[in-house]
Scaffold this motif. Structure first.
Motif, PDB file in Angstrom:
ATOM      1  N   UNK A 122      78.859   6.762 -14.775  1.00  0.00           N
ATOM      2  CA  UNK A 122      77.831   6.701 -15.942  1.00  0.00           C
ATOM      3  C   UNK A 122      77.739   7.209 -17.090  1.00  0.00           C
ATOM      4  N   UNK A 123      77.585   6.532 -17.935  1.00  0.00           N
ATOM      5  CA  UNK A 123      76.866   7.025 -19.307  1.00  0.00           C
ATOM      6  C   UNK A 123      76.002   7.124 -19.831  1.00  0.00           C
ATOM      7  N   UNK A 124      75.901   8.260 -20.731  1.00  0.00           N
ATOM      8  CA  UNK A 124      74.442   8.917 -20.677  1.00  0.00           C
ATOM      9  C   UNK A 124      74.402   9.223 -22.398  1.00  0.00           C
ATOM     10  N   UNK A 125      73.579   8.755 -23.327  1.00  0.00           N
ATOM     11  CA  UNK A 125      73.952   8.538 -25.156  1.00  0.00           C
ATOM     12  C   UNK A 125      72.785   9.757 -24.971  1.00  0.00           C
ATOM     13  N   UNK A 178      72.004  24.398 -21.596  1.00  0.00           N
ATOM     14  CA  UNK A 178      71.807  24.561 -20.132  1.00  0.00           C
ATOM     15  C   UNK A 178      72.437  23.202 -19.452  1.00  0.00           C
ATOM     16  N   UNK A 179      70.902  22.388 -19.595  1.00  0.00           N
ATOM     17  CA  UNK A 179      70.614  21.444 -18.599  1.00  0.00           C
ATOM     18  C   UNK A 179      71.711  20.696 -19.108  1.00  0.00           C
ATOM     19  N   UNK A 180      72.464  20.197 -20.633  1.00  0.00           N
ATOM     20  CA  UNK A 180      73.469  19.776 -20.816  1.00  0.00           C
ATOM     21  C   UNK A 180      75.266  19.575 -20.312  1.00  0.00           C
ATOM     22  N   UNK A 181      74.441  21.189 -20.302  1.00  0.00           N
ATOM     23  CA  UNK A 181      76.624  21.159 -19.799  1.00  0.00           C
ATOM     24  C   UNK A 181      76.350  20.854 -18.505  1.00  0.00           C
ATOM     25  N   UNK A 182      74.883  20.906 -17.474  1.00  0.00           N
ATOM     26  CA  UNK A 182      75.169  20.705 -15.933  1.00  0.00           C
ATOM     27  C   UNK A 182      75.203  18.734 -15.909  1.00  0.00           C
ATOM     28  N   UNK A 183      74.623  18.063 -17.018  1.00  0.00           N
ATOM     29  CA  UNK A 183      74.839  16.869 -16.841  1.00  0.00           C
ATOM     30  C   UNK A 183      75.804  16.376 -17.121  1.00  0.00           C
ATOM     31  N   UNK A 220      77.132  22.939 -28.599  1.00  0.00           N
ATOM     32  CA  UNK A 220      77.950  22.307 -27.586  1.00  0.00           C
ATOM     33  C   UNK A 220      78.922  22.112 -27.389  1.00  0.00           C
ATOM     34  N   UNK A 221      79.896  23.687 -27.603  1.00  0.00           N
ATOM     35  CA  UNK A 221      81.605  23.116 -27.065  1.00  0.00           C
ATOM     36  C   UNK A 221      81.911  22.470 -26.566  1.00  0.00           C
ATOM     37  N   UNK A 222      80.989  22.161 -25.092  1.00  0.00           N
ATOM     38  CA  UNK A 222      81.635  21.512 -24.397  1.00  0.00           C
ATOM     39  C   UNK A 222      81.525  20.438 -24.162  1.00  0.00           C
ATOM     40  N   UNK A 223      80.795  19.254 -25.404  1.00  0.00           N
ATOM     41  CA  UNK A 223      81.000  17.915 -25.756  1.00  0.00           C
ATOM     42  C   UNK A 223      82.120  17.451 -26.962  1.00  0.00           C
ATOM     43  N   UNK A 256      64.159  19.843 -21.667  1.00  0.00           N
ATOM     44  CA  UNK A 256      64.792  19.463 -21.074  1.00  0.00           C
ATOM     45  C   UNK A 256      65.030  19.662 -19.346  1.00  0.00           C
ATOM     46  N   UNK A 257      64.039  21.314 -19.115  1.00  0.00           N
ATOM     47  CA  UNK A 257      63.731  21.114 -17.886  1.00  0.00           C
ATOM     48  C   UNK A 257      63.630  20.170 -16.972  1.00  0.00           C
ATOM     49  N   UNK A 258      62.476  19.000 -17.726  1.00  0.00           N
ATOM     50  CA  UNK A 258      61.807  17.897 -16.783  1.00  0.00           C
ATOM     51  C   UNK A 258      63.219  16.559 -16.801  1.00  0.00           C
ATOM     52  N   UNK A 259      63.707  17.000 -18.031  1.00  0.00           N
ATOM     53  CA  UNK A 259      65.421  15.900 -17.735  1.00  0.00           C
ATOM     54  C   UNK A 259      66.109  16.242 -16.533  1.00  0.00           C
ATOM     55  N   UNK A 260      66.201  18.047 -15.826  1.00  0.00           N
ATOM     56  CA  UNK A 260      66.949  18.287 -15.338  1.00  0.00           C
ATOM     57  C   UNK A 260      66.535  17.444 -13.897  1.00  0.00           C
ATOM     58  N   UNK A 261      65.202  17.935 -13.752  1.00  0.00           N
ATOM     59  CA  UNK A 261      64.724  17.448 -12.934  1.00  0.00           C
ATOM     60  C   UNK A 261      65.083  16.010 -13.059  1.00  0.00           C
ATOM     61  N   UNK A 262      65.228  15.134 -13.672  1.00  0.00           N
ATOM     62  CA  UNK A 262      65.282  13.621 -13.207  1.00  0.00           C
ATOM     63  C   UNK A 262      66.716  13.268 -12.797  1.00  0.00           C
ATOM     64  N   UNK A 263      67.243  13.901 -13.015  1.00  0.00           N
ATOM     65  CA  UNK A 263      68.607  13.475 -13.402  1.00  0.00           C
ATOM     66  C   UNK A 263      69.993  14.180 -12.664  1.00  0.00           C
TER      67      UNK A 263
END
Lengths: 173, 173
Positions: free
Chosen positions: B1-4, B73-78, B108-111, B165-172
Motif C-alpha cells: 500500500x502506497x501512502x503519500x 515516531x508515527x511515520x517511522x512505525x508506518x 526523517x532519515x528513514x525516508x 499524528x497520534x490519531x493517524x497512528x490509531x487509524x493506520x
C-alpha cells in the motif's frame, strides 16, 4: 491527456555533457559512437569511472546542460494539445534540484512550476503517457510508454521507441 | 500500500515558523489562537502581509522548521507497514528544494531519497492514501484522503480529518 516527460537524456543532454567533461578532465577524445550500448562511465578505463560518477555531484553540471535537439519546439507544440509534466528522478542529487528548476526556467519557460516533478521512483505517476530513456521507469507506468533513444539504451526492447523529438512530434501532434 | 504524506504543516511546522518569524520582524506577539481559520498572512495588518509572503523565499526558512509533534515516531512505525512517500508542492520556491531534501535527511532519515517527491500539482500522484492539510490537494486524489488539521483549515469539510499524528497512528497502525 496528461503526458510526463523525463529530463536527463530526453530534453537535457546529460550524456553529451558526461563525455565532454570526461574529455576535458583527462584530455581524452571519447566519442559518442564509442559509447553505444553503454553508460559513459562504462566506456572509460576503470581508473576513471569514479570521476565520471562524480559529475552529477558537481556544482553547475545540471545547470549547463544543452537542450536535446528539437525538444523545445516540439514540446511547446505538444503543450498546446496535452497537459505536459516534466518528471525527473533527481532526488539522489540535492544540489541538482535548484539547478534543474533554474534550467527549466531558462530553456522551457512555458512549463509552469506546477507542471514540474522532481522525484525518486516514477511508479507513483498517474497519467496517460510517459517519455523516458530508462526502461525501468516505463515498465511500471500504467499508460502508453515511449522509450527515448539514448546511446545507453540502443539494445533495449519492450517499449515503443522514439529516436528523436521530430519522431515524437509525428506520433503525437 | 502506497501512502503519500505532505510536508509543510503535516510533518514540518511551517505555520509556527511564519508566526515566529513575523513576531521577530515586527516585535509583535501574534499567537496561533488569533490565526484560527486563517493563513498567517491573513492574520496580520495589511501593511505586513507582503513580508509574510516573503518568508518562503528566505534562505534557511525551510531548513530550520521544527518537525510536527509525533510525526517522526508515527511515520517511522508506518514505514514498516506501508510504502511511504513524502510529497511536497515545493516547485514554486526553487531555493526550498535543496533545503527540503537536507531537512528530510536530518529529521526523517528513514525516508529514502527514492521516496521523496517535490512537485507542483498533486493530482499526478498514483497511490492509496494521501495525508495533506490542503483540501484542494485531497480533492483530486483517487484513494483514501486524510485532512491533517492546521489552523488555516479548521473550517474545511469533505474529507476524513486527522487532528494530530497520534490519531493517524490509531487509524493506520
Amino acid at each position: 491527456m496528461t503526458l510526463f516527460v523525463d529530463m536527463d537524456e530526453v530534453i537535457a543532454d546529460t550524456y553529451g555533457a558526461h563525455i565532454e567533461k570526461y574529455n576535458q578532465e583527462f584530455q581524452e577524445s571519447l566519442t559518442i559512437e564509442a559509447c553505444m550500448g553503454k553508460e559513459v562511465w562504462q566506456s572509460v578505463p576503470e581508473a576513471h569511472q569514479e570521476s565520471v560518477h562524480l559529475h552529477a555531484h558537481t556544482e553547475g553540471f545540471f545547470l549547463n546542460l544543452k537542450p536535446i535537439d528539437d525538444s523545445q519546439d516540439v514540446l511547446k507544440a505538444l503543450s498546446l494539445k496535452y497537459e505536459i509534466y516534466i518528471a525527473s528522478a533527481a532526488m539522489q542529487f540535492p544540489n541538482s534540484l535548484w539547478e534543474k528548476s533554474i534550467w527549466l526556467d531558462e530553456h522551457f519557460p512555458f512549463i509552469h512550476w506546477k507542471n514540474r516533478i522532481l522525484c525518486g521512483n516514477k511508479h507513483i505517476l498517474k497519467g496517460d503517457l510517459l517519455i523516458d530513456d530508462r526502461s525501468y521507469n516505463l515498465d511500471t507506468f500504467n499508460g502508453r510508454t515511449l522509450l527515448f533513444t539514448s546511446p545507453h539504451n540502443i539494445h533495449s526492447n519492450g517499449h515503443e521507441r522514439a529516436n528523436n523529438w521530430l519522431e515524437i512530434g509525428k506520433k503525437l501532434l
